[in-house]
Design an enzyme around this catalytic site. Structure first.
Site, short mmCIF file in Angstrom:
data_model
loop_
_atom_site.label_atom_id
_atom_site.label_comp_id
_atom_site.label_asym_id
_atom_site.label_seq_id
_atom_site.Cartn_x
_atom_site.Cartn_y
_atom_site.Cartn_z
N HIS A 366 -3.63 -6.36 -2.74
CA HIS A 366 -3.34 -6.19 -1.32
C HIS A 366 -4.36 -6.85 -0.39
O HIS A 366 -4.29 -6.64 0.82
CB HIS A 366 -3.26 -4.71 -0.95
CG HIS A 366 -2.13 -3.97 -1.57
ND1 HIS A 366 -0.92 -3.79 -0.95
CD2 HIS A 366 -2.03 -3.37 -2.77
CE1 HIS A 366 -0.12 -3.09 -1.74
NE2 HIS A 366 -0.78 -2.82 -2.86
N LYS A 557 -2.77 -0.12 14.42
CA LYS A 557 -3.18 -0.42 13.05
C LYS A 557 -4.62 0.03 12.90
O LYS A 557 -5.27 0.38 13.89
CB LYS A 557 -3.07 -1.92 12.76
CG LYS A 557 -3.76 -2.79 13.82
CD LYS A 557 -3.51 -4.29 13.61
CE LYS A 557 -2.13 -4.76 14.05
NZ LYS A 557 -1.26 -5.15 12.95
N ARG A 558 -5.13 0.07 11.66
CA ARG A 558 -6.54 0.39 11.47
C ARG A 558 -7.41 -0.56 12.29
O ARG A 558 -7.02 -1.70 12.56
CB ARG A 558 -6.90 0.27 9.98
CG ARG A 558 -6.34 1.39 9.15
CD ARG A 558 -6.88 2.73 9.58
NE ARG A 558 -8.28 2.85 9.23
CZ ARG A 558 -8.75 3.68 8.30
NH1 ARG A 558 -7.94 4.46 7.62
NH2 ARG A 558 -10.05 3.74 8.06
N LYS A 563 -8.54 -7.80 12.24
CA LYS A 563 -7.27 -7.53 12.93
C LYS A 563 -7.37 -7.85 14.43
O LYS A 563 -6.37 -7.93 15.13
CB LYS A 563 -6.84 -6.08 12.72
CG LYS A 563 -6.47 -5.77 11.26
CD LYS A 563 -6.09 -4.31 11.09
CE LYS A 563 -5.93 -3.86 9.65
NZ LYS A 563 -4.62 -4.23 9.06
N THR A 663 2.78 -4.47 7.66
CA THR A 663 4.08 -3.83 7.60
C THR A 663 4.44 -3.25 8.97
O THR A 663 5.62 -3.12 9.29
CB THR A 663 4.11 -2.70 6.53
OG1 THR A 663 2.95 -1.89 6.71
CG2 THR A 663 4.11 -3.28 5.13
N LYS A 667 8.05 -3.04 11.17
CA LYS A 667 8.60 -1.86 11.85
C LYS A 667 8.86 -2.16 13.32
O LYS A 667 9.90 -1.78 13.89
CB LYS A 667 7.63 -0.67 11.75
CG LYS A 667 7.41 -0.18 10.34
CD LYS A 667 6.12 0.62 10.20
CE LYS A 667 5.74 0.69 8.72
NZ LYS A 667 4.38 1.24 8.50
I1 GPV Z 1 -7.00 -3.54 -0.30
N1 GPV Z 1 -4.24 -2.74 2.69
C1 GPV Z 1 -4.51 -1.43 3.04
O1 GPV Z 1 -3.82 -0.83 3.86
N2 GPV Z 1 -5.57 -0.80 2.48
C2 GPV Z 1 -6.33 -1.37 1.53
O2 GPV Z 1 -7.27 -0.75 1.01
C3 GPV Z 1 -5.98 -2.70 1.17
C4 GPV Z 1 -4.97 -3.37 1.76
C5 GPV Z 1 -3.07 -3.36 3.32
C6 GPV Z 1 -3.22 -4.79 3.79
O3 GPV Z 1 -4.36 -4.90 4.61
C7 GPV Z 1 -1.96 -5.16 4.58
O4 GPV Z 1 -1.98 -6.49 4.98
C8 GPV Z 1 -0.72 -4.90 3.71
O5 GPV Z 1 0.45 -5.03 4.47
C9 GPV Z 1 -0.74 -3.51 3.12
O6 GPV Z 1 -1.96 -3.27 2.43
C10 GPV Z 1 0.39 -3.24 2.16
O7 GPV Z 1 0.49 -4.27 1.22
#
Ligand code: GPV
Length: 828
Positions: A366, A557-558, A563, A663, A667
């Site tokens: 990821h 988002k976080r 970001k 994601t 949405k």
């Molecule tokens: I590695 N992501 C997350 O939310 N937490 C993590 O520890 C890690 C990856 C996220 C990515 O940052 C996003 O781009 C992605 O859409 C999401 O994982 C799901 O694949």
């Protein structure tokens, strides 16, 4: 053979009358309250119990059918499940939302009030955890035999408050009222070992055997959460593990007479499942984290093997009956643990076990960000999991032999590929263990998978190109459209029917109506109503008044540097300064939401400065409705479902090459927001799907970012050429917005001028230009409505159902097994 009345499953009625009966009974029998005195929470609990008894019935039917049909199952191993509230989702997916609403009304209770009482199950940080929750929902909805395994954290994601500007974390005691959705399974407990040492047993003929001795032991106890499919009778299961002390937790202390110490140690051993680490995309080097990872992996694998054998299969059939998906490297120790179970406990030969393990596992990556890549010091792994360290050495030895054979004399390549990083004080690279131990490795968007192949896993890709596949993420339309946006769902139903709920590609039927004036008006009315709904919530949570006729520009988002919340903030400050200078700018509401990891000082600083800027802007009488800035506190799944349907514009502005997929971008676009975004993650595929007219792309591409970095970025030089941007930075660092600690904004100025690691300054001009394109289109209500409708119509590809089918076909090799109505349990 048991008598038929013993094996018969109850078949509870799902009509209003039957539900009312169950709910009223549950108030007395389960809650233990007099219906005359029951509180709203009592009714909520009673309703949940009425649903759960219906869910478990279908769960058992599903399980029977899977056993009868000899299906292959997939097990999803994830440290995180960001589920949110369960009551409404379970009612909807069980097909009893409307009858339940009526039954509750008959009992004098408003269902919507009840729904709002539930806490989110926030057992995850962000995208990764939410993806896991969407995948489970889709597996059930499509009838796949798919199960989740994870940890039943006593405390989930912290609750965020601002005091008044900076983030303060409060514990999320989500289980304080108990939890009606879980089935504690005290009969399902597995021993989990830590520490101790390994003893070798040499055999004159045959392989050396190993036993792992004298460690500490804790039990993993199962808690089951049934997961219902939408529009189907399938109910799957999410099994979460909680740590429990063994009965004789520490004989030593008892024998020494230190009873109190022994009981205290019991409590200590149960801390393993106490709390979710609140870090997103950042590795945590703590011993407790490693213990959490191993704890849930070992319990899950023991459970999977038990089930496999109980169903009558032999271990050689493991890859034919079982697929195990590793959600990032957090569960990657599973590769070593399965080897231990097969070789040490089930006495398979090493080579046979290795072949089975590799064909069973697959791994999803990821992120490419180095700080997120888990590596464990060899010394720590050796102490906590001594047998696993030995197994990893053996795996690595066999693997490097293969590499040596393929690339004789290439020692650099060996060092790069090795599971052990010898450069940084000897560490185990969990991503390498996961790649070596899997038959498939996937990225989560096309660009991300390509970058994986070219950078992080380049050497592995050259070795095993067939192992690498892309599976672009998706989102469940049940939560993110039907539940979150009932008004748009209703409108879609009137125009194109409801097939899209199961096959999101059918949204395309909307395309021919995109320029239909009636639809445009109805669409804009829905959006406005959703904005009013959000404005009410924002007033309640923050006291800020929002004008629903102004563009709602949303970044949720976080909080992460990559970001680029700071890019949006600079835009806010720029607009504010220009408004004060008498310039005419397009009005907008800017809404931020998201949490910062408690130890991520820069991210917390970003939250603070946004709150400070917001406070000044929102109280400046010279501004009025032309600019409002809100940081929505404690952004979580349940608030996301109010914010997302109300967004006009979706900010997806990460530095290209850093967001694996995203994601939230899906949405928001699905709910009709137009994206302002970089060519990063799944934004690229969203652009390809919706067309250039329905998205505002800007900024450096991933290649250009690499090039820009190579050329030695010079933010000061860029600032010298852009007076508006320079003025915004100066306004911040001058302390104009300082409400709390003086000095913090000066530091932020220095950071932007001299570090700017994610190129906020370099992308600023392109960004504001994209925002202006959005403003221009927004001013033309007809053109905007058309673009937004087309955007919705073309988002079908981003359904989680497509994602799950991609996994099923390319990786798991499983097929759907829809549960048929049976003669004895046949009611709808
Ligand atoms: I590695 N992501 C997350 O939310 N937490 C993590 O520890 C890690 C990856 C996220 C990515 O940052 C996003 O781009 C992605 O859409 C999401 O994982 C799901 O694949």
């Amino acid at each position: 053979m048991a008598a038929p009345e013993v094996t018969h499953l109850p078949n509870l009625p799902n009509d209003v009358e039957g539900l009312r009966q169950s709910i009223r009974d549950a108030v007395v029998r389960v809650v233990g309250e007099d219906p005359r005195q029951a509180t709203e929470r009592d009714w909520m609990e009673a309703l949940a119990f009425a649903i759960r008894e219906r869910m478990v019935e279908r769960r058992l039917l599903t399980r029977r059918q899977f056993a009868d049909e000899d299906v292959k199952r997939v097990y999803y191993l994830s440290m995180e499940y960001l589920i949110g509230r369960m009551l409404e989702a379970n009612l909807r997916n069980m097909g009893i939302l409307e009858p339940a609403r009526q039954a509750m009304a008959d009992l004098g209770v408003n269902l919507d009030t009840i729904l709002d009482l539930e806490d989110d199950a926030a057992l995850g940080n962000g995208g990764l955890g939410r993806l896991a929750a969407c995948i489970l929902e889709s597996l059930a909805t499509q009838g796949y035999p798919g199960y989740g395994y994870g940890i039943r954290y006593e405390f989930g994601m912290f609750r965020q408050e601002f005091e008044p500007y900076h983030q303060v974390e409060h514990p999320d005691n989500w289980l304080r009222y108990g939890n009606p959705w879980e089935f504690p399974r005290s009969d399902r407990k597995y021993p989990i070992h830590f520490y101790g040492h390994v003893v070798e047993h040499h055999h004159p003929r045959g392989e050396t055997r190993y036993t792992w001795e004298n460690g500490e032991e804790v039990l993993a106890m199962a808690y089951d959460y049934p997961t219902a499919g939408y529009g189907r009778r399938n109910v799957n299961n999410l099994r979460l593990w909680a740590a429990k002390a063994t009965r004789d937790f520490d004989l030593r202390y008892f024998n020494e007479g230190d009873y109190i110490r022994a009981v205290a140690d019991k409590a200590e051993s149960e801390t393993i499942s106490m709390v979710l680490y609140p870090n997103d995309a950042t590795a945590i080097g703590k011993e407790l984290r490693l213990k959490q990872e191993y704890f849930f992996v070992s319990a899950s694998l023991q459970d999977i093997l038990d089930r496999h054998l109980a169903l009558g299969y032999n271990l050689d059939a493991l890859p034919d009956k079982v697929a195990i998906q590793l959600n990032d490297t957090h569960p990657a120790i599973a590769v070593a643990e399965l080897m231990r179970l097969l070789v040490d406990c089930h006495e398979l030969s090493w080579d046979r076990a290795w072949d089975l393990a590799r064909r069973t596992f697959a791994y999803t990556n990821h992120t490419l960000m180095p700080e997120a890549l888990e590596t464990w010091p060899v010394e720590l792994m050796e102490r906590v999991l001594p047998r696993h360290m030995g197994i990893i050495y053996q795996i690595n030895h066999d693997f490097l032999e293969q590499v040596r054979h393929r690339y004789p004399g290439d020692n650099d390549r060996l060092a790069r590929l090795s599971i052990i990083d010898e450069q940084n004080g000897r560490r185990v690279r969990m991503a390498h263990l996961a790649v070596v131990g899997s038959h498939r490795v996937n990225g989560v968007a096309a660009l991300h998978t390509q970058l994986l192949q070219e950078t992080l896993f380049e050497d592995f890709y050259n070795l095993w190109p067939e192992r690498f596949v892309n599976v672009t993420n998706g989102v469940t339309p049940r939560l993110w459209m039907i539940q979150a946006n009932p008004a748009l769902t209703e409108l879609l139903g009137q125009r194109i029917g409801n097939d899209w709920q199961y096959d999101l590609d059918r949204l395309r039927a909307l395309e021919p109506y995109a320029h239909d004036a009636d639809l445009q008006k109805a669409f804009l009315d829905v959006k406005r109503a959703n904005k009013v709904r959000l404005a009410n919530l924002v007033r309640e949570r923050t006291g800020v008044e929002l004008n629903p006729d102004v563009m709602f520009d949303v970044q949720i988002k976080r909080i992460h540097e990559y970001k680029r919340q700071l890019l949006k903030l600079l835009h806010v400050v720029d607009l504010y300064r220009r408004i004060r200078a008498g310039e005419d700018v397009a009005p907008r509401v800017v809404l931020f939401g998201g949490k910062a990891a408690p130890g991520y000082a820069r991210a917390k600083g970003i939250i603070q400065v946004i709150n400070e800027v917001a406070d000044i802007v929102n109280h400046d009488p010279a501004v009025g409705d032309r600019l409002k800035c809100v940081f929505f506190p404690n952004y979580e799944v349940s608030s996301a479902s109010i914010i997302i349907p109300a967004a006009d514009v979706s900010e997806q502005i990460s530095t290209a090459g850093f967001e694996a997929s995203g994601t939230g971008n899906m949405k928001l676009a699905l709910n009709g927001a137009l994206t302002i975004g970089t060519l990063d993650g799944a934004n690229i595929e969203i652009r390809d799907a919706v067309g250039e007219e329905s998205i505002f792309i800007f900024g450096m591409t991933a290649d250009e970012v690499v090039e820009h970095r190579r050329n030695g970025p010079n933010p000061e030089a860029i600032l010298a050429q852009q007076p508006n941007l320079a003025a915004a930075v100066e306004m911040i660092e001058s302390g104009f917005f300082t409400c709390d600690d003086p000095g913090t904004h000066g530091d932020l100025g220095r950071y932007l001028r001299h570090e700017d690691p994610f190129f906020v300054i370099a992308d600023y001009a392109a960004y504001t230009e994209a925002c202006e394109r959005a403003d221009t289109l927004y001013a033309d209500r007809t053109a905007w409505a058309e673009a937004a409708i087309l955007n919705v119509a073309r988002m079908g590809y981003f359904s989680i159902d497509r994602t799950v089918r991609d996994y099923a076909n390319q990786i798991w090799d499983i097929i759907p097994e829809p549960v048929a109505p049976s003669r004895t349990n046949g009611a709808a």
